[in-house]
Design a protein around this motif. Structure first.
Motif, mmCIF file in Angstrom:
data_model
loop_
_atom_site.group_PDB
_atom_site.id
_atom_site.type_symbol
_atom_site.label_atom_id
_atom_site.label_comp_id
_atom_site.label_asym_id
_atom_site.label_seq_id
_atom_site.Cartn_x
_atom_site.Cartn_y
_atom_site.Cartn_z
ATOM 1 N N SER A 1 0.832 -1.104 -0.037
ATOM 2 C CA SER A 1 0.019 0.058 -0.020
ATOM 3 C C SER A 1 0.995 1.386 0.074
ATOM 4 O O SER A 1 0.659 2.180 -0.614
ATOM 5 C CB SER A 1 -1.080 -0.046 1.318
ATOM 6 O OG SER A 1 -1.996 -1.108 1.293
ATOM 7 N N LEU A 2 2.058 1.171 0.764
ATOM 8 C CA LEU A 2 2.820 2.281 0.897
ATOM 9 C C LEU A 2 3.450 2.640 -0.420
ATOM 10 O O LEU A 2 3.322 3.597 -0.876
ATOM 11 C CB LEU A 2 3.822 2.095 2.007
ATOM 12 C CG LEU A 2 4.392 3.320 2.478
ATOM 13 C CD1 LEU A 2 4.928 3.496 3.968
ATOM 14 C CD2 LEU A 2 5.885 3.573 1.636
ATOM 15 N N GLY B 1 1.812 6.566 -6.937
ATOM 16 C CA GLY B 1 0.768 7.449 -7.668
ATOM 17 C C GLY B 1 0.870 8.491 -6.899
ATOM 18 O O GLY B 1 -0.253 9.526 -7.351
ATOM 19 N N ASN B 2 1.958 9.152 -6.243
ATOM 20 C CA ASN B 2 2.123 10.457 -5.633
ATOM 21 C C ASN B 2 0.713 11.027 -4.781
ATOM 22 O O ASN B 2 0.404 11.996 -4.508
ATOM 23 C CB ASN B 2 2.221 11.683 -6.863
ATOM 24 C CG ASN B 2 3.532 11.341 -7.662
ATOM 25 O OD1 ASN B 2 4.437 11.008 -7.195
ATOM 26 N ND2 ASN B 2 3.224 11.497 -8.999
ATOM 27 N N GLN C 1 1.734 12.979 -1.736
ATOM 28 C CA GLN C 1 1.980 14.469 -1.927
ATOM 29 C C GLN C 1 0.459 15.231 -1.851
ATOM 30 O O GLN C 1 0.175 16.305 -1.085
ATOM 31 C CB GLN C 1 2.179 14.647 -3.394
ATOM 32 C CG GLN C 1 3.621 14.500 -3.363
ATOM 33 C CD GLN C 1 4.166 14.867 -5.009
ATOM 34 O OE1 GLN C 1 3.416 15.106 -5.624
ATOM 35 N NE2 GLN C 1 5.556 14.890 -5.135
ATOM 36 N N LYS C 2 -0.729 14.587 -2.101
ATOM 37 C CA LYS C 2 -2.134 14.934 -1.914
ATOM 38 C C LYS C 2 -2.598 14.867 -0.493
ATOM 39 O O LYS C 2 -3.041 15.740 -0.063
ATOM 40 C CB LYS C 2 -2.920 14.116 -2.705
ATOM 41 C CG LYS C 2 -2.810 14.099 -4.253
ATOM 42 C CD LYS C 2 -3.561 12.997 -5.206
ATOM 43 C CE LYS C 2 -3.327 13.180 -6.748
ATOM 44 N NZ LYS C 2 -3.994 12.200 -7.451
ATOM 45 N N LEU C 3 -2.008 13.670 0.167
ATOM 46 C CA LEU C 3 -2.308 13.596 1.561
ATOM 47 C C LEU C 3 -1.714 14.817 2.456
ATOM 48 O O LEU C 3 -2.218 15.310 3.389
ATOM 49 C CB LEU C 3 -2.014 12.402 2.200
ATOM 50 C CG LEU C 3 -2.757 11.174 1.788
ATOM 51 C CD1 LEU C 3 -2.224 9.970 2.385
ATOM 52 C CD2 LEU C 3 -4.242 11.329 2.616
ATOM 53 N N SER C 4 -0.459 15.255 2.035
ATOM 54 C CA SER C 4 0.127 15.989 2.629
ATOM 55 C C SER C 4 -0.593 17.570 2.723
ATOM 56 O O SER C 4 0.049 18.456 3.413
ATOM 57 C CB SER C 4 1.546 16.175 2.061
ATOM 58 O OG SER C 4 1.664 16.972 0.680
ATOM 59 N N ALA D 1 5.712 4.958 11.488
ATOM 60 C CA ALA D 1 4.740 6.083 11.309
ATOM 61 C C ALA D 1 5.717 7.093 10.777
ATOM 62 O O ALA D 1 5.532 7.734 9.899
ATOM 63 C CB ALA D 1 4.234 6.559 12.450
ATOM 64 N N TYR D 2 7.275 7.003 11.406
ATOM 65 C CA TYR D 2 8.194 7.963 10.750
ATOM 66 C C TYR D 2 8.710 7.686 9.221
ATOM 67 O O TYR D 2 8.806 8.646 8.800
ATOM 68 C CB TYR D 2 9.411 7.638 11.786
ATOM 69 C CG TYR D 2 10.586 9.036 11.402
ATOM 70 C CD1 TYR D 2 10.264 10.171 11.675
ATOM 71 C CD2 TYR D 2 11.701 8.182 10.724
ATOM 72 C CE1 TYR D 2 11.392 11.136 11.348
ATOM 73 C CE2 TYR D 2 12.453 9.315 10.271
ATOM 74 C CZ TYR D 2 12.337 10.603 10.691
ATOM 75 O OH TYR D 2 13.583 11.320 10.339
ATOM 76 N N ALA D 3 8.453 6.423 9.086
ATOM 77 C CA ALA D 3 8.870 5.788 7.858
ATOM 78 C C ALA D 3 7.824 6.154 6.668
ATOM 79 O O ALA D 3 8.312 6.310 5.369
ATOM 80 C CB ALA D 3 9.136 4.273 7.896
ATOM 81 N N VAL D 4 6.635 6.689 7.223
ATOM 82 C CA VAL D 4 5.691 6.896 6.250
ATOM 83 C C VAL D 4 5.924 8.213 5.249
ATOM 84 O O VAL D 4 6.148 9.134 6.281
ATOM 85 C CB VAL D 4 4.200 6.942 6.649
ATOM 86 C CG1 VAL D 4 3.020 7.351 5.554
ATOM 87 C CG2 VAL D 4 3.837 5.664 7.151
ATOM 88 N N PRO D 5 5.969 8.288 4.004
ATOM 89 C CA PRO D 5 6.443 9.793 3.607
ATOM 90 C C PRO D 5 5.447 10.800 3.814
ATOM 91 O O PRO D 5 4.342 10.546 4.118
ATOM 92 C CB PRO D 5 6.274 9.408 2.012
ATOM 93 C CG PRO D 5 6.351 8.005 1.728
ATOM 94 C CD PRO D 5 5.981 7.384 3.042
ATOM 95 N N GLN D 6 5.991 12.042 3.972
ATOM 96 C CA GLN D 6 5.388 13.174 4.324
ATOM 97 C C GLN D 6 5.002 14.139 3.472
ATOM 98 O O GLN D 6 5.035 15.447 3.650
ATOM 99 C CB GLN D 6 5.896 13.891 5.702
ATOM 100 C CG GLN D 6 6.145 12.664 6.865
ATOM 101 C CD GLN D 6 6.818 13.302 7.999
ATOM 102 O OE1 GLN D 6 6.484 14.562 8.419
ATOM 103 N NE2 GLN D 6 7.639 12.756 8.855
ATOM 104 N N GLU D 7 5.361 13.979 2.004
ATOM 105 C CA GLU D 7 5.182 14.464 1.086
ATOM 106 C C GLU D 7 4.601 13.854 -0.039
ATOM 107 O O GLU D 7 4.600 12.775 -0.260
ATOM 108 C CB GLU D 7 6.504 15.507 0.757
ATOM 109 C CG GLU D 7 7.502 14.418 0.096
ATOM 110 C CD GLU D 7 8.626 15.160 -0.168
ATOM 111 O OE1 GLU D 7 8.791 16.571 0.043
ATOM 112 O OE2 GLU D 7 9.635 14.299 -0.684
#
Length: 247
Positions: free
Chosen positions: A80-81, A87-88, A91-94, A241-247
């Motif tokens: 999923s990640l 699918g970027n 970026q939308k979630l950020s 959680a830290y590994a989940v992209p933030q952008e």
């Protein structure tokens, strides 16, 4: 929108996505049953020592459940990640108030629901094989939940360090296969080299196996195993959680 609403909304979307993937649904519930069929019916446990398994079927309940709580979260969260990243979508979630920890929490909740259902099915089949002698302790539920939290966090880490969904699958198998056979599930420590035995304590799956075996077969206390598993869950989820992209 509150944090609870954001987590609930993401979990609902992840659940619906899972249900739309019929192949994933089939193998999520079918794979552990295939394993039970192979080891419980074809190979068969033989307490007299005449077969590959030298203990009754009940003894290997932790092994069957370990396969579910290990393989499913690792591959599902990692894939999923990777899919979100390709699918970027991060970026939308950020651009929303949603945080990485909330994304992981939502997908962990979905995995907990899936794995509790799959575990119930497998336990039902094992009950039939064992003649209704498995001790179904209420402590099974916290053991399953904490193990899922751990391997969802580890799945997020694998999803971050790999570069594609194919890479996630390969990395998940490379991590899961050694763990499932070297964590007191199907192979006991006395069958392993003396120099390797201390490494068993580094695997969180070991404490899951010991605890589940204590409450379902040996009828012994499992509080210390549950405590260690809880510490592992808090640490690995935080890193995941830290590994989940933030952008």
């Amino acid at each position: 929108m509150s944090r609870t609403s954001r987590v609930t909304a993401e979990a609902g979307a992840a659940w619906r996505t899972f249900l739309r993937r019929r192949t994933a649904v089939f193998f999520t519930f079918g794979f552990p049953l295939i394993l039970v069929a192979i080891f419980g019916i074809v190979v068969q446990a033989n307490p007299a020592g005449g077969g590959l398994f030298g203990h009754p079927t009940n003894f290997y309940v932790p092994g069957y459940l370990a396969v579910i709580v290990l393989f499913t979260p690792l591959s599902r969260i990692g894939s999923s990640l990777a899919r979100y990243r390709e699918g970027n979508r991060f970026q939308k979630l950020s651009t929303t108030p949603a945080r990485p920890s909330e994304w992981l929490a939502a997908h962990t909740l979905v995995n907990i629901a899936i794995i509790v259902l799959a575990s119930t099915v497998v336990l039902g089949v094992l009950e039939l094989l064992a003649g209704g002698t498995i001790r179904l302790s209420p402590l099974l539920l916290p053991f399953i939940i904490l193990a899922v939290v751990i391997f969802c966090g580890l799945g997020a880490i694998l999803g971050r360090i790999t570069d594609s969904q194919d890479g996630v699958v390969a990395a998940s198998n490379a991590v899961a296969l050694p763990l499932v056979f070297l964590s007191e599930t199907f192979v006991m420590p006395e069958r392993l080299p003396m120099w390797f035995r201390p490494a068993i304590s580094l695997s969180p799956l070991t404490y899951f196996s010991r605890g589940v075996r204590n409450v379902t077969y040996l009828n012994q206390p499992a509080g210390s195993d549950l405590l260690v598993l809880g510490v592992f869950a808090a640490l690995v989820f935080a890193v995941g959680a830290y590994a989940v992209p933030q952008e």
